[in-house]
Design a protein around this motif. Structure first.
Motif, short mmCIF file in Angstrom:
data_model
loop_
_atom_site.label_atom_id
_atom_site.label_comp_id
_atom_site.label_asym_id
_atom_site.label_seq_id
_atom_site.Cartn_x
_atom_site.Cartn_y
_atom_site.Cartn_z
N ARG A 1 9.27 35.42 -7.42
CA ARG A 1 10.66 36.55 -7.69
C ARG A 1 11.69 35.33 -8.33
NH1 ARG A 1 10.44 37.80 -2.76
NH2 ARG A 1 12.03 36.11 -1.63
N GLU A 2 12.07 34.22 -7.90
CA GLU A 2 13.19 33.49 -8.96
C GLU A 2 12.88 33.20 -10.10
OE1 GLU A 2 11.26 29.28 -7.16
OE2 GLU A 2 12.69 29.93 -6.13
N VAL A 3 11.35 32.87 -10.33
CA VAL A 3 11.48 33.09 -11.81
C VAL A 3 11.68 34.38 -12.28
CG1 VAL A 3 9.71 32.66 -13.75
CG2 VAL A 3 9.53 31.49 -11.89
N LEU A 4 11.87 35.69 -12.24
CA LEU A 4 11.32 37.21 -12.77
C LEU A 4 13.41 36.70 -12.27
CD1 LEU A 4 10.71 39.25 -13.10
CD2 LEU A 4 10.84 40.25 -11.24
N ILE A 5 13.88 36.59 -11.79
CA ILE A 5 14.97 37.19 -11.94
C ILE A 5 16.08 35.90 -12.69
CG2 ILE A 5 17.60 36.72 -9.87
CD1 ILE A 5 15.55 38.74 -9.89
N LEU A 6 15.46 34.64 -13.04
CA LEU A 6 16.43 33.95 -13.90
C LEU A 6 15.90 34.42 -15.14
CD1 LEU A 6 15.28 30.98 -11.95
CD2 LEU A 6 17.49 31.81 -12.57
N VAL A 7 14.85 34.79 -15.35
CA VAL A 7 14.89 34.45 -16.91
C VAL A 7 14.74 36.24 -17.03
CG1 VAL A 7 12.60 35.20 -17.98
CG2 VAL A 7 12.38 33.46 -16.81
N CYS A 8 14.44 37.30 -16.48
CA CYS A 8 14.65 38.80 -16.62
C CYS A 8 16.24 39.50 -16.48
CB CYS A 8 13.30 39.54 -15.90
SG CYS A 8 12.04 39.30 -16.70
N VAL A 9 16.75 39.12 -15.13
CA VAL A 9 18.17 39.02 -14.86
C VAL A 9 19.50 38.15 -15.49
CG1 VAL A 9 19.87 39.76 -12.62
CG2 VAL A 9 17.11 40.58 -12.80
N GLU A 10 19.20 36.70 -14.67
CA GLU A 10 19.94 36.26 -15.39
C GLU A 10 19.77 35.67 -17.01
OE1 GLU A 10 22.26 35.46 -13.96
OE2 GLU A 10 21.68 36.43 -11.65
N GLU A 11 18.65 35.29 -17.54
CA GLU A 11 18.89 35.43 -19.88
C GLU A 11 19.00 34.12 -19.78
OE1 GLU A 11 21.54 38.16 -21.32
OE2 GLU A 11 20.83 39.68 -20.84
N LEU A 12 17.89 33.79 -18.26
CA LEU A 12 17.76 32.24 -18.98
C LEU A 12 16.75 32.01 -19.88
CD1 LEU A 12 17.73 30.16 -15.42
CD2 LEU A 12 19.74 30.61 -17.60
#
Length: 180
Positions: free
Chosen positions: A121-132
């Motif tokens: 979940r944290e990787v998904l949020i950082l890459v897909c939502v926060e666009e890191l």
């Protein structure tokens, strides 16, 4: 009372052509005039007790019709310009069905994200939502970039499975077909 009502009904039927002529002269169109006549007849039949026998029936009906017309004109002035929406092809609308489906899909995806293991979940949020980027995510979480990519791939697959989203073909199947 019954005699009065019957008397009004009989007079009304006999007087309909005159009322209609007057209505057409007031509003200028037959459609609106017919609506006006219908409203006047309804009003007269609902208020038969107000008609006094021995008075002029035609004057009573003309007054009812004229008052209804004046009310309608006033309403139109305050309502502003009215357009028939069926004639407006330049107005885009939304399909309620599509909105509901999108809302349900969004809800199921949100629930699926909540159910993911923490590291996915944290990787998904950082890459897909926060666009890191993968590198920024790896640095932030102090894990190798390959781990970021594998966690992200597992998170996406788990999300798709939980939300009922299936791809027709996967990339590896397409590449295998292309090499063959």
């Amino acid at each position: 009372m019954t005699e009065r009502k019957e008397s009004v009904e009989d007079q009304l039927i006999a007087f309909l052509p005159n009322i209609r002529r007057f209505a057409i002269s007031l509003c200028g169109t037959r459609d609106i005039a017919d609506d006006l006549v219908q409203m006047a007849c309804e009003r007269a039949l609902a208020n038969t007790e107000r008609f006094e026998p021995g008075t002029r029936f035609d004057a009573w009906m003309f007054r009812i019709l004229r008052n209804l017309w004046i009310d309608q004109v006033r309403r139109q002035k305050t309502a502003g310009i009215q357009e028939d929406i069926s004639e407006r092809h330049d107005i885009a609308g939304f399909s309620g069905e599509r909105i509901v489906e999108a809302s349900l899909t969004l809800k199921s995806v949100a629930e699926a994200i909540t159910d993911l293991p923490d590291e996915q979940r944290e990787v998904l949020i950082l890459v897909c939502v926060e666009e890191l980027s993968y590198r920024e995510t790896a640095d932030l979480l102090t894990i190798p970039i390959g781990t970021v990519m594998s966690r992200l791939a597992r998170a996406r697959k788990n999300l798709a499975d939980a939300a009922g989203i299936t791809a027709e073909t996967t990339r590896s199947e397409e590449t295998k077909e292309a090499k063959a």
